[in-house]
Design a protein around this motif. Structure first.
Motif, mmCIF file in Angstrom:
data_model
loop_
_atom_site.group_PDB
_atom_site.id
_atom_site.type_symbol
_atom_site.label_atom_id
_atom_site.label_comp_id
_atom_site.label_asym_id
_atom_site.label_seq_id
_atom_site.Cartn_x
_atom_site.Cartn_y
_atom_site.Cartn_z
ATOM 1 N N GLY A 1 2.744 8.783 7.802
ATOM 2 C CA GLY A 1 2.075 8.437 6.543
ATOM 3 C C GLY A 1 2.218 9.546 5.523
ATOM 4 N N MET A 2 2.040 10.743 5.958
ATOM 5 C CA MET A 2 2.122 11.871 5.040
ATOM 6 C C MET A 2 3.560 12.095 4.560
ATOM 7 N N LYS A 3 4.490 11.525 5.337
ATOM 8 C CA LYS A 3 5.886 11.623 4.879
ATOM 9 C C LYS A 3 6.231 10.455 3.961
ATOM 10 N N GLY A 4 5.229 9.643 3.653
ATOM 11 C CA GLY A 4 5.414 8.541 2.705
ATOM 12 C C GLY A 4 5.985 7.289 3.342
ATOM 13 N N ARG A 5 5.889 7.202 4.626
ATOM 14 C CA ARG A 5 6.418 5.979 5.253
ATOM 15 C C ARG A 5 5.386 5.365 6.215
ATOM 16 N N MET B 1 -1.185 1.467 13.214
ATOM 17 C CA MET B 1 -0.239 1.257 12.113
ATOM 18 C C MET B 1 -0.806 1.999 10.897
ATOM 19 N N SER B 2 0.043 2.749 10.215
ATOM 20 C CA SER B 2 -0.465 3.558 9.081
ATOM 21 C C SER B 2 0.351 3.290 7.811
ATOM 22 N N TYR B 3 -0.276 3.600 6.667
ATOM 23 C CA TYR B 3 0.430 3.440 5.385
ATOM 24 C C TYR B 3 -0.082 4.549 4.443
ATOM 25 N N PRO B 4 0.829 5.210 3.732
ATOM 26 C CA PRO B 4 0.366 6.310 2.856
ATOM 27 C C PRO B 4 -0.384 5.788 1.613
ATOM 28 N N VAL B 5 -1.398 6.507 1.233
ATOM 29 C CA VAL B 5 -2.114 6.154 -0.016
ATOM 30 C C VAL B 5 -1.526 7.075 -1.094
ATOM 31 N N ALA C 1 -3.899 5.379 5.257
ATOM 32 C CA ALA C 1 -4.740 4.276 5.753
ATOM 33 C C ALA C 1 -4.211 3.837 7.122
ATOM 34 N N VAL C 2 -5.168 3.649 8.087
ATOM 35 C CA VAL C 2 -4.743 3.357 9.464
ATOM 36 C C VAL C 2 -5.478 2.131 10.002
ATOM 37 N N THR C 3 -4.734 1.309 10.744
ATOM 38 C CA THR C 3 -5.358 0.173 11.439
ATOM 39 C C THR C 3 -5.030 0.320 12.940
ATOM 40 N N LYS C 4 -6.071 0.167 13.753
ATOM 41 C CA LYS C 4 -5.828 0.192 15.206
ATOM 42 C C LYS C 4 -6.069 -1.210 15.754
ATOM 43 N N ILE C 5 -5.091 -1.679 16.501
ATOM 44 C CA ILE C 5 -5.305 -3.025 17.067
ATOM 45 C C ILE C 5 -5.292 -2.936 18.598
ATOM 46 N N ASP C 6 -5.923 -3.911 19.175
ATOM 47 C CA ASP C 6 -6.079 -3.929 20.636
ATOM 48 C C ASP C 6 -5.128 -4.981 21.219
ATOM 49 N N LEU C 7 -4.287 -4.522 22.142
ATOM 50 C CA LEU C 7 -3.334 -5.473 22.747
ATOM 51 C C LEU C 7 -3.738 -5.846 24.177
ATOM 52 N N SER C 8 -4.932 -5.358 24.563
ATOM 53 C CA SER C 8 -5.297 -5.545 25.977
ATOM 54 C C SER C 8 -5.496 -7.019 26.336
ATOM 55 N N GLN C 9 -5.865 -7.830 25.340
ATOM 56 C CA GLN C 9 -6.062 -9.254 25.679
ATOM 57 C C GLN C 9 -4.743 -9.923 26.087
ATOM 58 N N PRO D 1 -2.949 -1.961 6.735
ATOM 59 C CA PRO D 1 -2.919 -0.608 6.175
ATOM 60 C C PRO D 1 -2.397 -0.587 4.730
ATOM 61 N N PHE D 2 -1.435 -1.485 4.473
ATOM 62 C CA PHE D 2 -0.886 -1.546 3.116
ATOM 63 C C PHE D 2 -1.979 -1.933 2.111
ATOM 64 N N LEU D 3 -2.722 -2.984 2.453
ATOM 65 C CA LEU D 3 -3.785 -3.459 1.544
ATOM 66 C C LEU D 3 -4.830 -2.371 1.314
ATOM 67 N N ILE D 4 -5.202 -1.705 2.420
ATOM 68 C CA ILE D 4 -6.246 -0.661 2.307
ATOM 69 C C ILE D 4 -5.738 0.505 1.437
ATOM 70 N N ALA D 5 -4.435 0.806 1.658
ATOM 71 C CA ALA D 5 -3.862 1.910 0.890
ATOM 72 C C ALA D 5 -3.822 1.608 -0.609
ATOM 73 N N HIS D 6 -3.790 0.313 -0.916
ATOM 74 C CA HIS D 6 -3.747 -0.066 -2.331
ATOM 75 C C HIS D 6 -5.119 -0.484 -2.891
ATOM 76 N N ASN D 7 -6.101 -0.357 -2.091
ATOM 77 C CA ASN D 7 -7.446 -0.733 -2.563
ATOM 78 C C ASN D 7 -7.970 0.332 -3.542
ATOM 79 N N GLY D 8 -8.523 -0.130 -4.677
ATOM 80 C CA GLY D 8 -8.971 0.779 -5.741
ATOM 81 C C GLY D 8 -10.075 1.695 -5.275
#
Ligand code: ADP
Length: 605
Positions: free
Chosen positions: A147-151, A169-173, A183-191, A74-81
């Motif tokens: 995210g909207m609270k900047g964290r 997991m989220s990160y504010p842009v 920016a949000v990433t969803k991961i699967d823990l079912s495995q 999420p951090f990388l995506i939030a910083h992507n131009g």
């Protein structure tokens, strides 16, 4: 039987022994397996805790690894131009969608998407799929709000579209200090769950509310560790976090058996080890089935029970064998003692018989002794009678001469002398008769003076032949002594004979006989001037066959017979050496007290 046992104290101790003997094995039979069970449990529980701890560490690290693996995304995506430009200026969402698709693919996450400040999904990695996220309003999701609270935001929940669970997991842009999107990433823990399940583990992860979000057992998923409050349920509802109908209490109840604290779920017992997972508000719990523990405990208890039982049986068997041996030994001892007793009884009987025989022999010897004395006396009597016989002959011849000369007046005095000589001869033979009689009447009495006189008369010839002076000192009057005169005379003759023998080689031969009364006894002394008593025999003087005389001459019976006679009379005899040489015999003879005297004494007394 109990009553009888309690009745006496000794048997009370016996009962105590019996009870203790029965209680102890039972106690051991129960106590030892119990101790073994406790020990096995303690040991195995420690093992279980150690293993649980190791497993927890392992599974915690794999979970953390899984979570951290994508935290950068999420951090990388939030910083992507491209993303930033799109969120500030708008434009072609297709390029952003493709970028997100590619990023998601590269990272291996379930989905990557961006939200505008209103919580609506603008672009998503799954834009090609029918049920994609674009256009979804996720304003209510906590990760958006964070995210909207900047964290950074972290959140576990099921998806809105297909209801698949995942970790968000989220990160504010932020562009020029303004939050332009999240920016949000969803991961699967079912495995992870699949791996746990395949490993046969009992494992679950619960969130801060106690809702099981990950579990090796699918049936436990979304169950709660405690019943949820209405408030919590409301929050979950608002967040759209979990499928609400499944949120039932798992009914995991704590319980403890023996040394172990357990948790019981659906009648299955587990040892639970839990650990907080750092960086989250989750708690991971590892459950270990206690079945093996029970199996082990039971096995050990049974084994120890059997072993202790065998040991007790063995001990009982050995004890019984020992007791049997002991009783056999005792029986043998008893037989031995019985045999010894029988032998002893036989010996006693034998001794009694011998004693009877000895008594008889002694009586015989007394008689024999008498006969020997009679033999001696025969000589004396012969001598004693020869002289009066010669005198008689002479007087008879004189009488005949007087008759022939008709001197009748001289005849009478001569006949008187003849008569006197006859009396004397009669007395000698009378004494001999009384001596030879076997006297049994021991209660009779006699005059000591007369007895001494008679014995002296019998020995007179010997005294003369052996040139022995005799001095007699007796008190005036009768000395009544209890006993048999004939037997006592034999004692005197023995003493006189011995005195003569002892003085055989002496120049000065003197025999002194004296008597006096001392209380109820007459004390008689017979002392000589002979060689004295040989110290070799002085201790055994009155024992039979003790003699210092040449064989054949002395039999060693005289004094032992005398001793018995005196004893039978109720008196005593003792011998000692005189200071000036010679031997002294002292005889205490019980006086005969007549009925009148006794009555007189009683009256005086
Ligand atoms: P015996 O005369 O056959 O030896 P006794 O029993 O009469 O048997 O005497 C035992 C012994 O006691 C004698 O052999 C002698 O040694 C000792 N004895 C007895 N009377 C006298 C005595 N008057 N003086 C010294 N010894 C004596």
């Amino acid at each position: 039987m109990l009553k009888r046992l309690w009745e006496n104290g000794e048997s009370g101790a016996g009962l105590y022994k019996m009870v203790a003997g029965a209680v102890l094995p039972v106690f051991l039979l129960l106590a030892i397996p119990l101790l073994v069970a406790l020990f096995v449990q303690f040991d195995y529980i420690q093992d279980m805790e150690r293993v649980s701890d190791e497993r927890l560490t392992l599974y915690e690290s794999t979970l953390k690894l899984e979570l951290n693996k994508y935290s950068y995304l999420p951090f990388l995506i939030a910083h992507n131009g491209l993303v930033r430009k799109f969120l500030t200026e708008g434009g072609d969402s297709g390029a952003v969608n493709r970028f997100l698709e590619e990023a998601n693919h590269k990272a291996g996450s379930r989905a990557v998407y961006i939200l505008n400040p209103q919580g609506v999904v603008l672009c998503a990695s799954n834009w090609r799929q029918d049920k994609n996220f674009i256009g979804l309003d996720l304003y209510f999701r906590p990760y958006f709000k964070d995210g909207m609270k900047g964290r950074e935001g972290k959140f576990y929940g099921v998806g809105i579209t297909v209801g698949k669970p995942g970790y968000y997991m989220s990160y504010p842009v932020v562009v020029e200090d303004e939050i332009v999107g999240v920016a949000v990433t969803k991961i699967d823990l079912s495995q992870l769950q699949t791996i746990w399940q395949e490993g046969g583990e009992n494992l679950f992860v619960a969130d801060a509310n106690g809702v099981i979000i990950l579990s090796s057992r699918p049936s436990w998923k979304y169950r709660t560790l405690t019943p949820l409050s209405a408030e919590t349920l409301q929050t979950i509802h608002e967040r759209g976090q979990y499928p609400e109908p499944k949120l039932h209490w798992l009914e995991a109840r704590p319980s403890s058996i023996g040394l172990m604290d357990m948790v019981t779920i659906d009648r299955e017992h587990f040892l639970q080890t839990s650990r907080h997972i750092a960086g989250t508000d989750w708690e991971m719990s590892y459950l270990m089935g206690v079945r093996v523990l029970w199996e082990r405990t039971l096995g050990s208890v049974l084994t120890s029970f059997v072993l202790v039982g065998l040991a007790i049986l063995m001990r009982m068997f050995l004890k019984e064998r020992e007791q049997k041996q002991e009783s056999r030994r005792q029986a043998k001892e008893a037989r031995k003692i019985r045999a010894i007793n029988t032998k002893l009884a036989q010996e006693i009987e034998e001794r009694k018989r011998t004693e009877r025989e000895l008594r008889a022999a002694q009586d015989e010897l007394i008689e024999a002794g008498k006969l020997a004395a009679v033999g001696e006396m025969a000589t004396a009597v012969g001598h004693e009678l020869n002289q009066p016989l010669a005198a008689l002959k002479m007087y008879v011849a004189s009488c005949r001469l007087m008759l022939s000369r008709n001197k009748l007046d001289e005849l009478d005095p001569t006949l008187v002398k003849v008569s006197g000589i006859g009396d004397r001869m009669a007395r000698v033979t009378g004494q001999l008769k009384s001596f030879a009689r076997k006297s049994m009447d021991q209660d009779s009495e006699f005059d000591l003076r007369l007895a001494i006189d008679d014995a002296m008369t019998l020995m007179l010839h010997q005294f003369e032949v052996e040139n022995c002076l005799v001095r007699l000192t007796l008190p005036g009057g009768r000395i009544p002594v209890r006993g048999d005169c004939g037997r006592f005379e034999q004692v005197l003759i023995n003493l006189f004979r011995n005195a003569l023998d002892a003085m055989q080689d002496e120049e000065d031969k003197r025999l002194e006989i004296s008597a006096n009364q001392q209380g109820n006894f007459a004390l008689l002394y017979v002392q000589d001037t002979g060689e004295g008593i040989d110290p070799e025999v002085s201790d055994r003087l009155f024992e039979p066959f003790v003699t210092t005389k040449t064989k054949g001459v002395g039999l060693g019976l005289g004094l032992s017979i005398s001793y018995k006679i005196i004893k039978d009379m109720g008196g005593s005899i003792r011998a000692e050496n005189r200071k000036r040489g010679g031997a002294r015999f002292l005889l205490w003879l019980p006086l005969h007290i007549s009925r009148e005297q006794m009555e007189g004494e009683d009256a005086n007394g």
